[in-house]
Enzyme design. Structure first.
Site, PDB file in Angstrom:
ATOM      1  N   LEU A  36       9.303  52.295  79.923  1.00 57.59           N
ATOM      2  CA  LEU A  36       8.195  51.779  80.814  1.00 57.59           C
ATOM      3  C   LEU A  36       8.395  50.463  81.397  1.00 57.59           C
ATOM      4  O   LEU A  36       7.285  49.972  81.801  1.00 57.59           O
ATOM      5  CB  LEU A  36       6.873  51.921  79.881  1.00 57.59           C
ATOM      6  CG  LEU A  36       6.726  53.387  79.300  1.00 57.59           C
ATOM      7  CD1 LEU A  36       5.555  53.582  78.597  1.00 57.59           C
ATOM      8  CD2 LEU A  36       6.585  54.459  80.453  1.00 57.59           C
ATOM      9  N   ASP A  59      14.481  52.349  74.698  1.00 63.24           N
ATOM     10  CA  ASP A  59      15.192  51.502  75.433  1.00 63.24           C
ATOM     11  C   ASP A  59      16.670  51.848  75.403  1.00 63.24           C
ATOM     12  O   ASP A  59      17.169  51.749  74.364  1.00 63.24           O
ATOM     13  CB  ASP A  59      15.002  50.062  75.124  1.00 63.24           C
ATOM     14  CG  ASP A  59      15.586  49.298  76.393  1.00 63.24           C
ATOM     15  OD1 ASP A  59      16.667  49.401  77.110  1.00 63.24           O
ATOM     16  OD2 ASP A  59      14.616  48.351  76.706  1.00 63.24           O
ATOM     17  N   SER A 124      23.853  55.766  93.756  1.00 66.26           N
ATOM     18  CA  SER A 124      23.538  55.302  95.078  1.00 66.26           C
ATOM     19  C   SER A 124      24.521  55.221  96.247  1.00 66.26           C
ATOM     20  O   SER A 124      25.586  54.816  96.252  1.00 66.26           O
ATOM     21  CB  SER A 124      22.742  54.105  94.753  1.00 66.26           C
ATOM     22  OG  SER A 124      22.428  53.265  95.820  1.00 66.26           O
ATOM     23  N   TYR A 148      23.925  45.632  92.222  1.00 64.23           N
ATOM     24  CA  TYR A 148      23.325  46.860  92.041  1.00 64.23           C
ATOM     25  C   TYR A 148      24.222  47.946  92.409  1.00 64.23           C
ATOM     26  O   TYR A 148      24.570  48.720  91.622  1.00 64.23           O
ATOM     27  CB  TYR A 148      21.965  46.897  92.943  1.00 64.23           C
ATOM     28  CG  TYR A 148      21.438  48.313  92.826  1.00 64.23           C
ATOM     29  CD1 TYR A 148      20.905  48.708  91.910  1.00 64.23           C
ATOM     30  CD2 TYR A 148      21.712  49.207  93.879  1.00 64.23           C
ATOM     31  CE1 TYR A 148      20.295  50.257  91.597  1.00 64.23           C
ATOM     32  CE2 TYR A 148      21.166  50.404  93.917  1.00 64.23           C
ATOM     33  CZ  TYR A 148      20.463  50.844  92.732  1.00 64.23           C
ATOM     34  OH  TYR A 148      20.015  52.193  92.739  1.00 64.23           O
ATOM     35  N   LYS A 152      26.509  50.468  89.974  1.00 62.32           N
ATOM     36  CA  LYS A 152      26.381  51.879  89.987  1.00 62.32           C
ATOM     37  C   LYS A 152      27.942  52.326  90.202  1.00 62.32           C
ATOM     38  O   LYS A 152      28.122  53.556  89.763  1.00 62.32           O
ATOM     39  CB  LYS A 152      25.654  52.296  91.406  1.00 62.32           C
ATOM     40  CG  LYS A 152      24.102  52.035  91.182  1.00 62.32           C
ATOM     41  CD  LYS A 152      23.593  53.163  90.392  1.00 62.32           C
ATOM     42  CE  LYS A 152      22.149  53.209  89.914  1.00 62.32           C
ATOM     43  NZ  LYS A 152      21.444  53.991  88.896  1.00 62.32           N
ATOM     44  N   ASN A 177      17.753  56.197 100.557  1.00 64.13           N
ATOM     45  CA  ASN A 177      16.344  55.937 100.240  1.00 64.13           C
ATOM     46  C   ASN A 177      15.431  56.986 100.026  1.00 64.13           C
ATOM     47  O   ASN A 177      15.329  57.869 101.022  1.00 64.13           O
ATOM     48  CB  ASN A 177      15.809  55.119 101.475  1.00 64.13           C
ATOM     49  CG  ASN A 177      16.570  53.604 101.579  1.00 64.13           C
ATOM     50  OD1 ASN A 177      16.527  52.797 100.665  1.00 64.13           O
ATOM     51  ND2 ASN A 177      17.328  53.687 102.746  1.00 64.13           N
ATOM     52  N   VAL A 187      11.576  49.046 100.859  1.00 62.92           N
ATOM     53  CA  VAL A 187      11.054  48.485 101.927  1.00 62.92           C
ATOM     54  C   VAL A 187       9.636  48.827 102.367  1.00 62.92           C
ATOM     55  O   VAL A 187       8.649  48.233 102.537  1.00 62.92           O
ATOM     56  CB  VAL A 187      11.840  48.660 103.303  1.00 62.92           C
ATOM     57  CG1 VAL A 187      11.418  48.558 104.640  1.00 62.92           C
ATOM     58  CG2 VAL A 187      13.547  48.257 102.887  1.00 62.92           C
ATOM     59  N   ARG A 212      18.342  52.440 108.239  1.00 65.92           N
ATOM     60  CA  ARG A 212      18.211  53.295 107.013  1.00 65.92           C
ATOM     61  C   ARG A 212      17.854  54.560 107.237  1.00 65.92           C
ATOM     62  O   ARG A 212      17.439  55.204 108.272  1.00 65.92           O
ATOM     63  CB  ARG A 212      16.709  52.610 106.425  1.00 65.92           C
ATOM     64  CG  ARG A 212      16.676  51.291 106.141  1.00 65.92           C
ATOM     65  CD  ARG A 212      17.197  50.967 104.750  1.00 65.92           C
ATOM     66  NE  ARG A 212      16.706  49.583 104.417  1.00 65.92           N
ATOM     67  CZ  ARG A 212      17.589  48.453 104.736  1.00 65.92           C
ATOM     68  NH1 ARG A 212      18.632  48.896 105.350  1.00 65.92           N
ATOM     69  NH2 ARG A 212      17.170  47.468 104.211  1.00 65.92           N
ATOM     70  N   GLY A 279      23.099  41.094  99.727  1.00 63.20           N
ATOM     71  CA  GLY A 279      23.307  42.524  99.051  1.00 63.20           C
ATOM     72  C   GLY A 279      22.682  43.707 100.142  1.00 63.20           C
ATOM     73  O   GLY A 279      23.146  44.771  99.802  1.00 63.20           O
TER      74      GLY A 279
HETATM   75  N1  LIG Z   1      14.512  55.272  94.961  1.00 63.52           N
HETATM   76  C1  LIG Z   1      15.611  55.385  95.547  1.00 63.52           C
HETATM   77  O1  LIG Z   1      15.466  55.417  96.741  1.00 63.52           O
HETATM   78  C2  LIG Z   1      16.985  55.390  94.835  1.00 63.52           C
HETATM   79  C3  LIG Z   1      18.092  55.339  95.736  1.00 63.52           C
HETATM   80  C4  LIG Z   1      19.301  55.548  95.309  1.00 63.52           C
HETATM   81  C5  LIG Z   1      19.284  55.489  93.806  1.00 63.52           C
HETATM   82  N2  LIG Z   1      18.278  55.561  93.047  1.00 63.52           N
HETATM   83  C6  LIG Z   1      18.354  55.680  91.638  1.00 63.52           C
HETATM   84  O2  LIG Z   1      17.634  56.647  91.151  1.00 63.52           O
HETATM   85  C7  LIG Z   1      17.157  56.194  89.483  1.00 63.52           C
HETATM   86  C8  LIG Z   1      15.763  56.453  89.789  1.00 63.52           C
HETATM   87  O3  LIG Z   1      15.280  55.372  90.658  1.00 63.52           O
HETATM   88  P1  LIG Z   1      13.681  55.469  90.922  1.00 63.52           P
HETATM   89  O4  LIG Z   1      13.333  54.807  92.440  1.00 63.52           O
HETATM   90  O5  LIG Z   1      12.868  56.427  90.313  1.00 63.52           O
HETATM   91  O6  LIG Z   1      13.192  54.106  89.953  1.00 63.52           O
HETATM   92  P2  LIG Z   1      12.161  53.704  88.986  1.00 63.52           P
HETATM   93  O7  LIG Z   1      12.068  52.238  88.584  1.00 63.52           O
HETATM   94  O8  LIG Z   1      10.862  54.162  89.447  1.00 63.52           O
HETATM   95  O9  LIG Z   1      12.888  54.600  87.564  1.00 63.52           O
HETATM   96  C9  LIG Z   1      13.641  53.932  86.646  1.00 63.52           C
HETATM   97  C10 LIG Z   1      13.029  54.232  85.538  1.00 63.52           C
HETATM   98  O10 LIG Z   1      14.002  53.960  84.479  1.00 63.52           O
HETATM   99  C11 LIG Z   1      13.382  53.236  83.412  1.00 63.52           C
HETATM  100  N3  LIG Z   1      14.028  52.085  82.610  1.00 63.52           N
HETATM  101  C12 LIG Z   1      14.515  51.295  83.210  1.00 63.52           C
HETATM  102  N4  LIG Z   1      15.682  50.720  82.428  1.00 63.52           N
HETATM  103  C13 LIG Z   1      15.373  51.466  81.292  1.00 63.52           C
HETATM  104  C14 LIG Z   1      16.033  51.272  79.776  1.00 63.52           C
HETATM  105  N5  LIG Z   1      16.947  50.398  79.634  1.00 63.52           N
HETATM  106  N6  LIG Z   1      15.697  52.186  79.021  1.00 63.52           N
HETATM  107  C15 LIG Z   1      14.903  53.390  79.286  1.00 63.52           C
HETATM  108  N7  LIG Z   1      14.176  53.426  80.225  1.00 63.52           N
HETATM  109  C16 LIG Z   1      14.497  52.700  81.454  1.00 63.52           C
HETATM  110  C17 LIG Z   1      12.043  52.897  84.061  1.00 63.52           C
HETATM  111  O11 LIG Z   1      11.000  52.343  83.124  1.00 63.52           O
HETATM  112  C18 LIG Z   1      11.554  53.787  85.123  1.00 63.52           C
HETATM  113  O12 LIG Z   1      10.717  54.665  84.454  1.00 63.52           O
HETATM  114  C19 LIG Z   1      17.734  54.962  89.360  1.00 63.52           C
HETATM  115  O13 LIG Z   1      18.848  54.914  88.766  1.00 63.52           O
HETATM  116  C20 LIG Z   1      17.998  54.302  90.791  1.00 63.52           C
HETATM  117  O14 LIG Z   1      18.965  53.257  90.583  1.00 63.52           O
HETATM  118  C21 LIG Z   1      16.998  55.357  93.457  1.00 63.52           C
END
Ligand SMILES: NC(=O)c1ccc[n+]([C@@H]2O[C@H](COP(=O)([O-])OP(=O)(O)OC[C@H]3O[C@@H](n4cnc5c(N)ncnc54)[C@H](O)[C@@H]3O)[C@@H](O)[C@H]2O)c1
Length: 307
Positions: A36, A59, A124, A148, A152, A177, A187, A212, A279
């Site tokens: 969370l 965690d 990503s 980042y 990945k 995205n 963004v 984007r 970045g």
């Molecule tokens: N949203 C995008 O556009 C996008 C694009 C490319 C990749 N991603 C990848 O998709 C995944 C989800 O992204 P999102 O946009 O839903 O982000 P988000 O922050 O909403 O979700 C990440 C979740 O992981 C949980 N979390 C983080 N560290 C943790 C840990 N150590 N232990 C347990 N839980 C943990 C967070 O509480 C959160 O609920 C991520 O890996 C992100 O890098 C997202």
């Protein structure tokens, strides 16, 4: 939990919670582990009394929590991470620990406990860095320009090695995205938050010409499910992107138009070659032929009945 339980790490986050919805709708038992940090229990509130959902507040940096989560599952959707590219520049160690160490802990728990047959990983488009050609295909070199993106890429490589060594099938999804309900970073979210505080001026990071590509969450979930179910190899990589693209300036225009705001003073904050932060990538779009070969088409989720 039954052996066909699916673990979703980060299942209280934006993409993860939509994946949970889909898996539950398809009749799977789902276990979520989430610390969370950015995720919210509200994202899963509608499933509160669903007997097919188990939530562990834990965690992945903690080995015990990770083993508890992996115990008894055979598929892992690994979506937990710190998704903020900007934070990765100002605090690289946090990113290393939250993205790479967590993935290592997860893979180690999978190896030690056995039983997990497959992992679906949220990678990503940032692994490509500044690609020489766009749209960029999966075979292009992995040359991240953010910590980042590097985190990945490191996770992808760890997963590749574990897949080869321990016979775990892996599906890697390199998302562009993703947008939609429950999104709280990136963004568009940033611009909306700023306008929520001040409608007379708007700071735009970068010169606004950054390119984007956005995918609606339903399409991203559909792409993820297709890749999970249909990929045949032991280690497969798929771009999840759109075939169109938009500049940041056009995003700003669309938001102002949608909110009915005029006379907003736009203040661009470019650095380096016009990007918004170290970045940040100036131009990226993804080729999605591999995904289309599995039957994916954009809008696929909206053309199907929701179950
Ligand atoms: N949203 C995008 O556009 C996008 C694009 C490319 C990749 N991603 C990848 O998709 C995944 C989800 O992204 P999102 O946009 O839903 O982000 P988000 O922050 O909403 O979700 C990440 C979740 O992981 C949980 N979390 C983080 N560290 C943790 C840990 N150590 N232990 C347990 N839980 C943990 C967070 O509480 C959160 O609920 C991520 O890996 C992100 O890098 C997202």
């Amino acid at each position: 939990m039954s052996p066909d339980t699916v673990l979703v790490t980060g299942g209280a986050g934006f993409i993860g919670s939509h994946i949970v919805d889909k898996l539950i709708n398809e009749g799977h038992r789902v276990r979520v582990i989430d610390n969370l940090s950015t995720g919210r229990t509200e994202n899963l509130k509608h499933l509160e009394n669903n007997p097919n959902l188990e939530f562990i507040k834990g965690d992945l940096k903690n080995e015990k929590d990770t083993e508890e989560a992996v115990k008894g599952v055979n598929t892992v959707f690994h979506f937990a991470a710190n998704p903020e590219v900007r934070v990765s520049t100002t605090n690289p160690r946090t990113h290393f620990e939250e993205n790479v160490v967590t993935t290592f802990n997860l893979l180690e728990a999978m190896r030690k406990l056995g039983g997990v047959r497959e992992i679906v990983f949220a990678s990503s488009s940032s692994v490509y860095g500044e690609p020489e050609e766009i749209p960029v295909g999966e075979e292009a070199p992995v040359r991240p320009v953010s910590v980042y993106g590097a985190s990945k890429a490191a996770c992808e490589n760890l997963i590749h090695a574990y897949s080869r060594l321990y016979g775990i099938k892996a599906v890697i999804l390199r998302y562009a995205n993703i947008i939609g309900p429950r999104l709280r970073h990136g963004v568009i979210y940033d611009l909306l938050m700023k306008l929520g505080k001040n409608t007379s001026e708007l700071e735009v990071l970068g010169d606004g010409t950054q390119v984007r590509s956005y995918v609606y969450i339903d399409d991203a979930v559909e792409a993820t499910m297709l890749a999970w179910k249909n990929s045949t190899g032991n280690y497969e990589v798929y771009n999840v992107g759109n075939e169109d693209w938009i500049t940041v300036n056009d995003i700003v225009k669309a938001i102002l138009n949608e909110l009915g705001l005029s006379n907003v003073k736009i203040i661009h904050k470019p650095i380096l070659h016009g990007v918004g932060w170290p970045g940040d990538v100036k131009k990226i779009t993804l080729r999605i032929d591999r995904l289309k070969a599995l039957g994916f088409r954009l809008g696929i989720a909206r053309s199907r009945p929701l179950n």
